[in-house]
Design a protein around this motif. Structure first.
Motif, PDB file in Angstrom:
ATOM      1  N   ASP A 252       0.829  -1.205   0.000  1.00  0.00           N
ATOM      2  CA  ASP A 252       0.000   0.000   0.000  1.00  0.00           C
ATOM      3  C   ASP A 252       0.864   1.257   0.000  1.00  0.00           C
ATOM      4  O   ASP A 252       0.597   2.201  -0.740  1.00  0.00           O
ATOM      5  N   ASP A 253       1.905   1.281   0.823  1.00  0.00           N
ATOM      6  CA  ASP A 253       2.776   2.459   0.893  1.00  0.00           C
ATOM      7  C   ASP A 253       3.448   2.714  -0.452  1.00  0.00           C
ATOM      8  O   ASP A 253       3.614   3.857  -0.873  1.00  0.00           O
ATOM      9  N   ILE A 254       3.854   1.644  -1.135  1.00  0.00           N
ATOM     10  CA  ILE A 254       4.632   1.827  -2.354  1.00  0.00           C
ATOM     11  C   ILE A 254       3.767   1.895  -3.610  1.00  0.00           C
ATOM     12  O   ILE A 254       3.943   2.765  -4.444  1.00  0.00           O
ATOM     13  N   PHE A 255       2.816   0.980  -3.720  1.00  0.00           N
ATOM     14  CA  PHE A 255       2.028   0.951  -4.964  1.00  0.00           C
ATOM     15  C   PHE A 255       0.621   1.517  -4.804  1.00  0.00           C
ATOM     16  O   PHE A 255      -0.091   1.677  -5.780  1.00  0.00           O
ATOM     17  N   ARG A 256       0.185   1.764  -3.607  1.00  0.00           N
ATOM     18  CA  ARG A 256      -1.142   2.279  -3.323  1.00  0.00           C
ATOM     19  C   ARG A 256      -2.256   1.314  -3.699  1.00  0.00           C
ATOM     20  O   ARG A 256      -2.609   1.181  -4.876  1.00  0.00           O
ATOM     21  N   ILE A 257      -2.799   0.673  -2.714  1.00  0.00           N
ATOM     22  CA  ILE A 257      -3.935  -0.214  -2.949  1.00  0.00           C
ATOM     23  C   ILE A 257      -5.192   0.649  -2.967  1.00  0.00           C
ATOM     24  O   ILE A 257      -5.402   1.467  -2.094  1.00  0.00           O
ATOM     25  N   CYS A 259      -9.218   0.457  -3.201  1.00  0.00           N
ATOM     26  CA  CYS A 259     -10.442  -0.325  -3.194  1.00  0.00           C
ATOM     27  C   CYS A 259     -10.136  -1.827  -3.303  1.00  0.00           C
ATOM     28  O   CYS A 259     -10.800  -2.548  -4.039  1.00  0.00           O
ATOM     29  N   GLY A 260      -9.114  -2.281  -2.608  1.00  0.00           N
ATOM     30  CA  GLY A 260      -8.762  -3.698  -2.619  1.00  0.00           C
ATOM     31  C   GLY A 260      -8.036  -4.161  -3.861  1.00  0.00           C
ATOM     32  O   GLY A 260      -7.864  -5.346  -4.099  1.00  0.00           O
ATOM     33  N   CYS A 261      -7.607  -3.215  -4.668  1.00  0.00           N
ATOM     34  CA  CYS A 261      -6.988  -3.565  -5.940  1.00  0.00           C
ATOM     35  C   CYS A 261      -5.708  -2.743  -6.110  1.00  0.00           C
ATOM     36  O   CYS A 261      -5.653  -1.577  -5.733  1.00  0.00           O
ATOM     37  N   VAL A 262      -4.672  -3.379  -6.648  1.00  0.00           N
ATOM     38  CA  VAL A 262      -3.430  -2.646  -6.834  1.00  0.00           C
ATOM     39  C   VAL A 262      -3.024  -2.707  -8.294  1.00  0.00           C
ATOM     40  O   VAL A 262      -3.321  -3.676  -8.994  1.00  0.00           O
ATOM     41  N   GLU A 263      -2.399  -1.656  -8.749  1.00  0.00           N
ATOM     42  CA  GLU A 263      -1.893  -1.673 -10.115  1.00  0.00           C
ATOM     43  C   GLU A 263      -0.380  -1.758 -10.050  1.00  0.00           C
ATOM     44  O   GLU A 263       0.289  -0.819  -9.613  1.00  0.00           O
ATOM     45  N   PHE A 264       0.164  -2.915 -10.474  1.00  0.00           N
ATOM     46  CA  PHE A 264       1.610  -3.071 -10.514  1.00  0.00           C
ATOM     47  C   PHE A 264       2.116  -2.516 -11.838  1.00  0.00           C
ATOM     48  O   PHE A 264       1.645  -2.904 -12.905  1.00  0.00           O
TER      49      PHE A 264
END
Lengths: 617, 451
Positions: A252-257, A259-264
């Motif tokens: 979360d700190d690095i990629f920002r989650i 709404c339960g979803c992360v974009e790598f």
């Protein structure tokens, strides 16, 4: 003895989604015929979890647009806006509808405008419609979608503005919303029998909920959730200001989650960026999400070995066995393979960022501040950090941590650091400093005089106009001054000379590498253990009071003493971090509770500070 | 002028005053109404007793229920709702903390005194216009239609406002404020809001959101919150006007600096744009950039200018009283970026009174190495500075990281650490000068190794 309890089953929260979906469909059916739907940008992800495009299409939604405050280009005869109750958005719709209406008039056309506010409408928004002279021409509705389950045990109101509106602006518009959300949970999964809480807004939300309970009918049903704990974010600012080091928090700190979803991004996926849902459905993620990062590589490589073994079973299989393997196992293995390589790449990417010298030093400074050790060195580090113009958010984060843990900054330090900060990052941050001071996050110690002397002086000036404001500043200062005392009373900072095995955590401090037990979660632990605030009087005094513990008259009998009592909702008003969620999961395993985190939004240090920056109007 | 606290209490607590006379209604009707209210209020008191009994049934661990029942909804609720045992006890949500409002207590007390009078009876309820403030607020909370028009006297308006503040519903508070803003003059509105901090915050937020800047600033000025006015205006256009705003003395010097900086940026940028034509690489714009970014720009493009020009780094340093350390760090970064190593070197040179030069730095040499390395300084440059790191262990770590073999070797020699030196031999290239140097040292019989 860690896992001696049989943890009770969690209630099924997918019901919340179904209800929200049905309600949305009902609202869309109120607008028969084809319509274009304009959706507020920050609602899109939540909407996505509730109803997909085909569901919307089934209910005659023709085209979907994101609200971008640009001129509307739609040929539809019905325009429907799905928005948060924000004045700016309503103003834009007014402007657009007037523009479009004028253009339409020229060609003799009549279009319908409809606004669906979620989770509720505000009078102030309707007042805008009235002022603009289109009240009645534009019809409105409410989509009472309060709670979005992000995972089996995490439910979000997805209202990040709750924090700024309540705590900074002092606007209580979301209090009722929080009460309604609680009421919904109570109706579906209650009756609750115990409610504990701490904080002004927790009290207000409790009251709002209680009133709604009294207004409505409570059906007798078997309680699935028995206990509720409400906590205001300003009870504990230290925890969200710390760097996260458990896997989910780091992601979360690095990629920002979102709404339960992360974009790598490409640094993880190597070809093109990829959106991934992060929840308990992802078996690999589920095993590492709560682990301290130092432990993650080991677990991943163990999983990789297991996977290899599973693949290797193919060797020496006959055709028939092979057939069953392919149909039963292969798909699952491939899925796991994919997830595994994804999380390995993500970990590598995190590793690359976090092993840099800067991060190591930041972490070291952070731990010194928590321990109250080598403060001069920390201030010096902070000054150099600022004058080198590196990461502004980190500078602010550490400034706030320094101020909270040290009971405000010495005037000399405060002025010098502030001057450097404004020179390095821009004078517009005068407003940022003003905001931070108002919240008591970054304050200057009163020069030369003790607090009490100052206060009594102010007391004499009660008739003075500024007195109210001064007292305000002092009480917020007094409130924040207590980190050290709290830390001693609750043993939040374990002794640093003891080894801390992060593989086998012995308490919740593991989420911060053994350096600090999150205050918020410690309070939950203590209150549940004591069945109230008894014995914590000194602690609550340091936290400025505002604690409560009540028992309901229904459902408090012995029959519910069973599983439901062990299922505890922890409501964070103003946001909660993934680290806190991990800590509560740990606590649940240790003590035989199941925690369900309900939060106004997922937060972290960047989000918290960003919401207080002065450059946002 | 504001009513004093004592006056207010007096007013509400004494029965001599008729709290509600509707100017436009005939006296008889209002007297009738009042007596009806009085009758109702008696019923309320009776029920209140019942309430107490019920409250005692529930177990309490937190604060006890406040004995002076100044919460309105308690009485209101008992009046209108069926006699049902409350599922959960009410808690006192009113903050007595000073930060909230020094006046909240008194305003609430005034509320409870009057709420008894205001209670309208059940059979009156077909008259929409007859909702009490609490009932009106309650209906508004449920999203039902209400008319606020009947709240015409100032007392009525304020009772309404206090009721919704007591209900903690920001949505309703703002709605009522919009109504008050429309029906009261600014002076009266501002005056009445001053002691009502919660309502005041809502109005300020509402005005901020509707971008009603003019009224907002008027309000803040009327409240004497001049610093807020100043701070809120900062992020807007910088004009001479801003300079005259009443900032705190500390902040006003920041703002003054900022204004000077903006002027300076315009001058530099115009001159540079003119000179730049024909240059291939476009320089980054500095307008609206922070002071240090501007200084860095000047260190990049105007480094050797004499102190007399506006764009000279020395002039900027002088004008804005930039600290030595700050200046040093910025100049170092900028000159390193341009690979102007002799300039970098010169930054450290200081002469003592005998004329000897030595390298001095206001910044730890470890940090210096970090900055140089981030600007991709070559090893030859780096090693000069790595060698100056005081702490031997840190020096070795940095030297190994940046492949400054000589430093590693010399440090081990100084530490008389034969084992480490032997180990390091495996890390340098075979047949290289470093290897030979290590061998020489290892064979040197005059060194007294510690291991």
């Amino acid at each position: 003895n860690a896992r001696r309890w049989n943890c009770p089953e969690l209630p099924d929260f997918s019901l919340l989604k179904r209800l929200a979906r049905d309600r949305l469909i009902y609202l869309l059916e109120q607008l028969p015929g084809k319509k274009d739907l304009f959706i507020e940008a920050d609602l899109m992800s939540s909407l996505d979890r509730i109803a997909n495009v085909s569901t919307l299409k089934q209910h005659e939604v023709d085209k979907l647009y994101k609200v971008e405050y640009r001129p509307v280009v739609s040929t539809s005869d019905q325009l429907c806006f799905l928005i948060r109750p924000r004045i700016q958005t309503v103003k834009w719709i007014c402007g657009e509808s007037i523009n479009v209406a004028n253009a339409d008039k020229a060609v003799g056309r009549l279009r319908k405008y409809h606004i669906i506010f979620t989770p509720q409408k505000f009078f102030a928004c309707e007042a805008v419609l009235e002022e603009q002279g289109i009240f009645g021409d534009v019809t409105t509705d409410e989509w009472s979608f309060y709670l979005l389950p992000l995972d089996d045990d995490v439910i979000s109101l997805e209202l990040p503005e709750f924090f700024r509106d309540n705590f900074l602006a002092g606007d209580q518009r979301w209090v009722r919303t929080a009460g309604s959300a609680l009421h919904l949970l109570h109706t579906l999964y209650g009756p609750f029998s115990k409610v504990y809480g701490i904080g002004r807004f927790s009290k207000m939300a409790y009251e709002s909920w209680r009133e709604q309970v009294e207004e409505g009918e409570q059906r007798a049903r078997q309680a699935e959730i028995g206990t509720v704990f409400l906590i205001d974010r300003d009870v504990d600012y230290v925890t969200p200001l710390c760097s996260q080091v458990v896997y989910e928090g780091l992601v979360d700190d690095i990629f920002r989650i979102k709404c339960g979803c992360v974009e790598f991004g490409t640094e993880v996926t190597s070809d093109k960026s990829l959106k991934v849902m992060l929840n308990s459905q992802d078996k690999v993620f589920n095993e590492i999400r709560n682990e301290h990062f130092s432990n993650v590589f080991g677990l991943l490589s163990q999983k990789a070995r297991n996977l290899q073994t599973a693949y290797d079973k193919r060797r020496g299989m006959d055709i028939k066995q092979m057939k069953t393997f392919v149909s039963d196992e292969l798909k699952g293995l491939k899925q796991e393979h994919r997830l595994l390589s994804l999380h390995i790449s993500a970990s590598e990417s995190i590793m690359k960022k976090k092993t840099q010298q800067d991060f190591q030093e930041l972490l070291k400074t952070e731990h010194s501040l928590l321990e109250g050790f080598e403060i001069r060195e920390s201030i010096c580090f902070l000054e150099e950090h600022i004058i080198r113009q590196v990461n502004m958010m980190e500078s602010l984060r550490l400034l706030c941590l320094l101020s909270i843990t040290e009971n405000g900054l010495l005037p000399k330090d405060y002025r010098s650091l502030k001057a450097h900060f404004l020179q390095s990052y821009g004078a517009e941050h005068l407003l940022t400093f003003s905001n931070l001071r108002q919240l008591g996050l970054l304050v200057e110690q009163p020069a030369g005089e003790t607090l009490t002397v100052m206060e009594s002086r102010v007391g004499k000036l009660v008739n003075d106009k500024t007195a109210g404001k001064l007292t305000g500043a002092f009480s917020s200062l007094a409130k924040k001054s207590n980190f050290r005392a709290l830390s001693r009373k609750l043993n939040l900072v374990p002794k640093s000379d003891e080894e801390y095995d992060l593989r086998v955590p012995r308490d919740m401090a593991y989420i911060f590498s053994g350096a600090y037990v999150p205050l918020s979660c410690k309070l939950v632990e203590q209150v549940l253990e004591r069945d109230g605030w008894t014995g914590l009087e000194e602690v609550t005094k340091l936290l400025n009071g505002q604690e409560f513990a009540v028992t309901g008259s229904i459902g408090a009998d012995s029959s519910t003493k069973s599983d439901a009592q062990r299922i505890v909702i922890v409501v964070f008003l103003g946001g909660c971090t993934f680290s806190e969620i991990s800590a509560l999961r740990f606590l649940g395993r240790e003590k035989g509770y199941k925690f369900i985190v309900v939060t106004t939004a997922i937060t972290n240090s960047s989000r918290l500070i960003e919401s207080l920056l002065g450059n946002i109007a | 002028m504001m009513k004093s606290k004592a006056d207010e209490e007096d007013y509400w607590n004494s029965s001599k005053f008729k709290a509600f006379t509707f100017d436009d209604e005939d006296d008889e009707f209002s007297t009738l109404k009042e007596s009806k209210r009085t009758v109702n209020s008696i019923r309320c008191l009776v029920e209140e007793d019942d309430d107490k009994e019920e409250v005692e049934k529930v177990s309490w661990n937190g604060e006890p229920v406040s004995s002076n029942s100044w919460s309105v909804s308690e009485t209101a609720a008992s009046n209108q709702r069926a006699e049902r045992e409350p599922a959960f006890p009410k808690i006192n949500t009113v903050t007595i903390s000073k930060s909230h409002s020094g006046y909240s207590l008194s305003s609430l007390r005034s509320l409870s005194g009057s709420s008894v009078l205001m209670m309208s009876s059940c059979c009156d309820q077909d008259y929409v216009s007859d909702w009490s403030p609490e009932e009106t607020v309650h209906r508004m909370q449920q999203g039902k239609v209400v008319s606020l028009e009947k709240f015409r006297s100032l007392q009525d308006k304020l009772l309404l406002l206090d009721s919704c503040v007591a209900a903690h519903d920001g949505n309703v508070i703002t709605a009522v404020l919009i109504y008050l803003k429309r029906t009261l003059s600014k002076e009266v509105l501002f005056r009445e809001l001053e002691p009502r901090q919660t309502a005041l915050s809502h109005l300020i937020h509402y005005l901020t959101e509707t971008r009603d800047q003019r009224l907002l600033l008027e309000l803040l000025r009327a409240l004497g919150r001049t610093e807020d006015v100043a701070v809120r205006t900062t992020h807007q256009q910088y004009t001479v006007l801003v300079l005259n705003l009443p900032f705190s003395p500390e902040d006003s010097s920041h703002v003054q600096d900022h204004y000077t900086l903006m002027e300076r940026q315009v001058i530099i940028e115009t001159t540079d744009r003119r000179a730049e034509r024909g240059e291939k690489v476009e320089r980054a714009l500095i307008l609206n950039m922070p002071l240090i970014t501007t200084l860095s720009y000047c260190c990049l493009y105007h480094y050797s200018e004499s102190e007399g020009t506006f764009s000279s780094p020395l002039n900027i340093r002088q004008t804005f009283k930039i600290s030595e350390k700050q200046f040093f760090v910025t100049a170092l970064g900028a000159r390193a970026k341009l690979k102007a190593w002799s300039d970098v070197d010169a930054l450290f040179t200081s002469r003592n009174w005998l004329g000897f030069t030595r390298k001095k730095s206001p910044l730890g040499f470890q940090r210096v190495v970090d900055i140089l390395q981030k600007n991709s300084a070559p090893t030859q440059v780096l090693q000069d500075y790595v060698a100056l790191v005081d702490d031997a262990e840190l020096r070795i770590t940095l030297a190994q990281k940046h492949k400054c073999h000589d430093i590693v070797i010399n440090t081990y020699r100084d530490l008389k650490d034969r084992q480490q030196l032997l180990g390091y031999r495996g890390k340098v290239e075979r047949g290289s000068g470093e290897e030979r140097k290590i061998d020489e040292l290892l064979n040197n019989l005059q060194i007294r190794w510690k291991n």
